[in-house]
Design a protein around this motif. Structure first.
Motif, mmCIF file in Angstrom:
data_model
loop_
_atom_site.group_PDB
_atom_site.id
_atom_site.type_symbol
_atom_site.label_atom_id
_atom_site.label_comp_id
_atom_site.label_asym_id
_atom_site.label_seq_id
_atom_site.Cartn_x
_atom_site.Cartn_y
_atom_site.Cartn_z
ATOM 1 N N LEU A 66 0.839 -1.197 0.000
ATOM 2 C CA LEU A 66 0.000 0.000 0.000
ATOM 3 C C LEU A 66 0.873 1.244 0.000
ATOM 4 C CD1 LEU A 66 -2.593 -1.169 2.674
ATOM 5 C CD2 LEU A 66 -3.082 -0.761 0.261
ATOM 6 N N ASP A 87 -0.614 1.458 -9.986
ATOM 7 C CA ASP A 87 -1.524 0.457 -10.534
ATOM 8 C C ASP A 87 -0.906 -0.940 -10.516
ATOM 9 O OD1 ASP A 87 -3.640 2.103 -10.892
ATOM 10 O OD2 ASP A 87 -3.436 2.319 -13.075
ATOM 11 N N ALA A 90 -1.388 -2.254 -7.244
ATOM 12 C CA ALA A 90 -2.790 -2.662 -7.077
ATOM 13 C C ALA A 90 -3.003 -4.060 -7.645
ATOM 14 C CB ALA A 90 -3.711 -1.665 -7.765
ATOM 15 N N LEU A 91 -2.375 -4.329 -8.797
ATOM 16 C CA LEU A 91 -2.510 -5.659 -9.395
ATOM 17 C C LEU A 91 -1.853 -6.725 -8.520
ATOM 18 C CD1 LEU A 91 -1.959 -4.919 -13.180
ATOM 19 C CD2 LEU A 91 -4.074 -5.470 -11.993
ATOM 20 N N ARG A 93 -1.571 -6.621 -5.248
ATOM 21 C CA ARG A 93 -2.480 -6.856 -4.114
ATOM 22 C C ARG A 93 -3.648 -7.722 -4.563
ATOM 23 N NH1 ARG A 93 -1.626 -1.219 -3.340
ATOM 24 N NH2 ARG A 93 -3.690 -0.661 -4.150
ATOM 25 N N ARG A 94 -4.177 -7.396 -5.750
ATOM 26 C CA ARG A 94 -5.348 -8.088 -6.261
ATOM 27 C C ARG A 94 -5.075 -9.588 -6.410
ATOM 28 N NH1 ARG A 94 -7.635 -6.043 -11.946
ATOM 29 N NH2 ARG A 94 -7.934 -4.207 -10.679
ATOM 30 N N PHE A 99 -6.428 -8.894 2.713
ATOM 31 C CA PHE A 99 -6.345 -7.962 3.840
ATOM 32 C C PHE A 99 -7.486 -8.192 4.823
ATOM 33 C CE2 PHE A 99 -3.865 -5.852 0.643
ATOM 34 C CZ PHE A 99 -2.864 -5.211 1.341
ATOM 35 N N TYR A 122 -13.078 -7.475 -9.390
ATOM 36 C CA TYR A 122 -11.902 -6.773 -9.935
ATOM 37 C C TYR A 122 -10.998 -7.724 -10.709
ATOM 38 C CZ TYR A 122 -13.215 -2.607 -7.433
ATOM 39 O OH TYR A 122 -13.886 -1.499 -7.006
ATOM 40 N N LEU B 315 -9.376 -0.022 -2.902
ATOM 41 C CA LEU B 315 -7.994 0.137 -3.365
ATOM 42 C C LEU B 315 -7.133 -0.962 -2.766
ATOM 43 C CD1 LEU B 315 -7.657 4.024 -3.140
ATOM 44 C CD2 LEU B 315 -7.614 2.644 -5.223
ATOM 45 N N ALA B 316 -7.327 -1.255 -1.455
ATOM 46 C CA ALA B 316 -6.512 -2.286 -0.795
ATOM 47 C C ALA B 316 -6.745 -3.644 -1.441
ATOM 48 C CB ALA B 316 -6.863 -2.343 0.691
ATOM 49 N N ILE B 317 -8.000 -3.905 -1.804
ATOM 50 C CA ILE B 317 -8.347 -5.186 -2.417
ATOM 51 C C ILE B 317 -7.721 -5.316 -3.798
ATOM 52 C CG2 ILE B 317 -10.320 -6.283 -3.540
ATOM 53 C CD1 ILE B 317 -11.900 -5.742 -1.037
ATOM 54 N N GLY B 318 -7.332 -4.192 -4.388
ATOM 55 C CA GLY B 318 -6.630 -4.266 -5.660
ATOM 56 C C GLY B 318 -7.303 -3.534 -6.793
ATOM 57 N N ALA B 319 -8.245 -2.603 -6.467
ATOM 58 C CA ALA B 319 -8.847 -1.802 -7.524
ATOM 59 C C ALA B 319 -7.808 -0.821 -8.047
ATOM 60 C CB ALA B 319 -10.056 -1.052 -6.994
ATOM 61 N N ARG B 320 -7.711 -0.707 -9.353
ATOM 62 C CA ARG B 320 -6.799 0.283 -9.927
ATOM 63 C C ARG B 320 -7.472 1.652 -9.937
ATOM 64 N NH1 ARG B 320 -4.900 -2.961 -15.152
ATOM 65 N NH2 ARG B 320 -7.025 -3.682 -14.871
#
Lengths: 242, 403
Positions: A66, A87, A90-91, A93-94, A99, A122, B315-320
């Motif tokens: 983060l 970004d 973000a990918l 993390r996705r 979390f 997502y 955002l934490a979950i991974g949204a761009r």
């Protein structure tokens, strides 16, 4: 900085080398981390402890991709996270990180099932597969039959279990838990810890957990103590055995 | 992903129905106002057009002089038409249904002790063809009556009512100034023209009767012409202009001393007036759409602040960044489009009601409906963009920590 070992297949899952984090600049700058080295292997259950302001939350944010360190190297699965864009992180993390937060952070007025489906949306998982996976994940945390209840209709312990189902539904490499039992009484807290342990032992998920509670930290395989922006001590936890 | 986002947006809207409704109320009212104004305006335009075509839409009027002049303008003392001009038009111009020379003047119509000031129209039966004007009662003039200039007349509905009330005027004698003539027919009522003139307030006599016995000259004040169906009035107008220039020996480069008025021309003059009004009303309503858009931006900004934690979680979950931007943008667009749809329904309803109450035709203008919808959706894009960007650029750590 330390010499970085050449990357190999057996490189650790998480490797922090000389991580510093400075907020602000000039004389008002706050040095939250002052050179942290840390290695976490796949399948570990690590508890991070320390007084507030010791840098443990900052460290968690960096581990969770983060935040980025001011200096030093963070390698996640051998990838230098410091060099990734917002970004790209973000990918990361996705696809690899789950979390769990102290405050649960579920979407209000949204059913448990829809909350668990969110990360799959997502990831672009088609609806049918998404529903099935979300139902399975809720079942795994013992919430079968509660799929269509909104957070307001669930107890704190149940909400945290929905949050854990949401984190686990993507089958992450690492589960980041930030004071997961902080808002729960000790009975509910122990239920959550039992779940975390089962994820760790049965599914081999690596867990990094921040906690204040030594009792909860005791569930972990390894306890890291932060003090003043540095790792103060490290020791084995006693894996609970009941 | 887009479809998923639309579904998510609909869910978010459903979660708070009242607030969503209040958010789009501005758009609803704005769109409804535009639709109502434009639809009613189109109805008014259509009504004017219908009124004028009741005069005879394929009708042309040929008059000496230079036609319309400004206030205070002096009509040139042009040579009058004669009956031979009408005959020449009839003979030379192709595609005509009827040609009616006419001469009119005001006169006092008297029957017994009743007295009515009206206008006397001297013409032929062709006048009724040109104006597409049926008889209510009685008959038209006979050829003999037309040729000899007999003392016969056909009454307009208003004159018949004023002079005879409920009695049957057929066969009765009335006096037009000093001429006593027999009523042979009564015209059907045409009502008011769009200029507010009572079209039924006239008495028709044969043209020759008018010239010899009332006016005392051989002038023809105007020639009215109607084109056959499918024949362009524009072409006929040019033909008549050519013919009349020749007959009146107007050399090239000289101005006409007569004027051919095309009813289409009058229609377009009048409808352009109502169009301007429609546009103005529409513009005023469009301002309210803008205000509605600002309302949406306002609520979206509040919503972004209120949902900071949700954004942090996403955002934490991974949204761009782009995905969060899209989510909020689509939410705004879905909201404003829904508002647009409601507004269209409301506006059409109000317009239908208004048209009914005002006795005007209800004219559905699909263009304005589509335009209003597209506009309301773009209001969502424009005014949703700023809040959405703000949401997308949030720092996930700060957002997660937000209480």
């Amino acid at each position: 900085m330390n010499d970085t070992a050449p990357e190999s297949i057996s490189s650790p899952l998480i490797l922090l080398e000389g991580i510093t984090k400075v907020y602000g600049s000039g004389p008002a700058a706050v040095h939250a981390l002052k050179g942290v080295d840390l290695k976490i292997d796949k399948g570990e259950f690590v508890a991070v402890m320390g007084p507030s302001g010791s840098g443990k939350s900052t460290c968690m944010n960096i581990l969770g991709c983060l935040d980025t360190p001011t200096a030093g190297a963070y390698r996640f699965k051998g990838v230098d996270v410091g060099g990734l864009s917002r970004d790209q992180r973000a990918l990361l993390r996705r696809n690899f990180l789950g979390f769990v937060f102290q405050g649960f952070n579920l979407l209000s007025r949204t059913s448990a099932l829809e909350n668990v489906e969110l990360p799959l949306i997502y990831r672009g998982v088609p609806a049918g597969e998404r529903h099935a996976k979300a139902r399975d994940a809720l079942k795994a945390v013992g919430l079968e039959g509660w799929e269509f209840h909104t957070p307001a209709e669930l107890s704190g312990g149940q909400q945290q279990r929905v949050a854990m189902a949401r984190a686990m539904v993507i089958e992450p490499e690492v589960l980041m838990a930030d004071e997961p039992t902080g808002n729960l009484d000790s009975t509910k807290g122990r239920e959550i810890m039992d779940l975390l342990c089962s994820f760790n032992t049965e599914r081999g998920v690596t867990i990094v957990m921040v906690t204040h509670d030594p009792g909860m930290a005791g569930y972990a395989g390894r306890i890291i103590q932060f003090l003043d922006g540095l790792i103060d001590s490290e020791g084995p936890g006693r894996r609970h055995a009941s | 992903m887009i479809w998923e986002t639309v579904v998510l947006a609909l869910r978010a809207i459903r979660r708070n129905v009242l607030r969503s409704f209040l958010t789009v109320l501005g758009i609803v009212i704005g769109v409804a106002a535009v639709i109502t104004m434009v639809t009613l305006g189109d109805g008014a335009t259509e009504q004017v057009r219908a009124d004028i075509s009741s005069l005879g839409s394929n009708m042309l009027q040929v008059r000496p002089g230079q036609g319309f002049r400004g206030p205070g303008g002096v009509r040139m003392s042009a040579e009058r038409f004669k009956i031979s001009d009408a005959q020449a038009i009839q003979r030379e111009i192709a595609g005509l249904k009827a040609v009616a020379p006419l001469s009119d003047q005001s006169a006092q119509a008297i029957s017994g002790n009743r007295n009515w000031s009206t206008s006397v129209m001297g013409s032929t039966n062709d006048y009724l063809v040109v104006r597409d004007w049926p008889l209510e009662n009685g008959r038209v003039f006979t050829g003999a009556e037309l040729n000899s200039g007999s003392a016969v007349c056909i009454l307009g509905a208003t004159v018949a009512k004023e002079l005879f009330g409920d009695q049957d005027p057929l066969g009765a004698f009335i006096r037009l100034d000093r001429l006593s003539c027999q009523v042979v027919g009564v015209l059907a009522s045409k009502g008011q023209s769009s200029f507010g003139q009572d079209q039924d307030d006239l008495v028709m006599v044969p043209l020759r009767t008018m010239q010899r016995r009332i006016a005392g000259n051989t002038d023809v004040k105007a020639v009215m012409v109607s084109a056959m169906d499918g024949v362009s009035t524009e072409m006929i107008r040019e033909d008549i202009e050519g013919l009349m220039r020749e007959r009146r020996r107007i050399s090239a480069g000289q101005d006409d001393d007569f004027h051919v008025r095309d009813m289409q021309e009058i229609v377009s003059t009048l409808t352009s007036t109502t169009r301007v009004l429609t546009t103005l009303l529409g513009a005023v309503a469009a301002v309210s759409l803008l205000v509605g858009g600002i309302g949406i931006m306002n609520i979206m900004l509040v919503s972004v602040t209120e949902r900071t934690r949700e954004i942090g979680t996403r955002l934490a979950i991974g949204a761009r960044e782009g995905e969060v931007l899209m989510q909020f943008l689509i939410e705004a667009v879905v909201l404003s489009s829904l508002g647009g749809l409601f507004g269209i329904a409301l506006g059409l309803g109000a317009a239908a009601l208004g048209a009914h109450l005002l006795g005007m035709p209800f004219v559905l203008n699909p263009g304005i409906v589509v335009l209003a919808f597209v506009f309301s959706a773009s209001v969502g894009v424009v005014f949703g963009f700023f809040p959405a960007r703000r949401a997308a650029r949030m720092d996930p750590i700060e957002a997660l920590r937000h209480e």
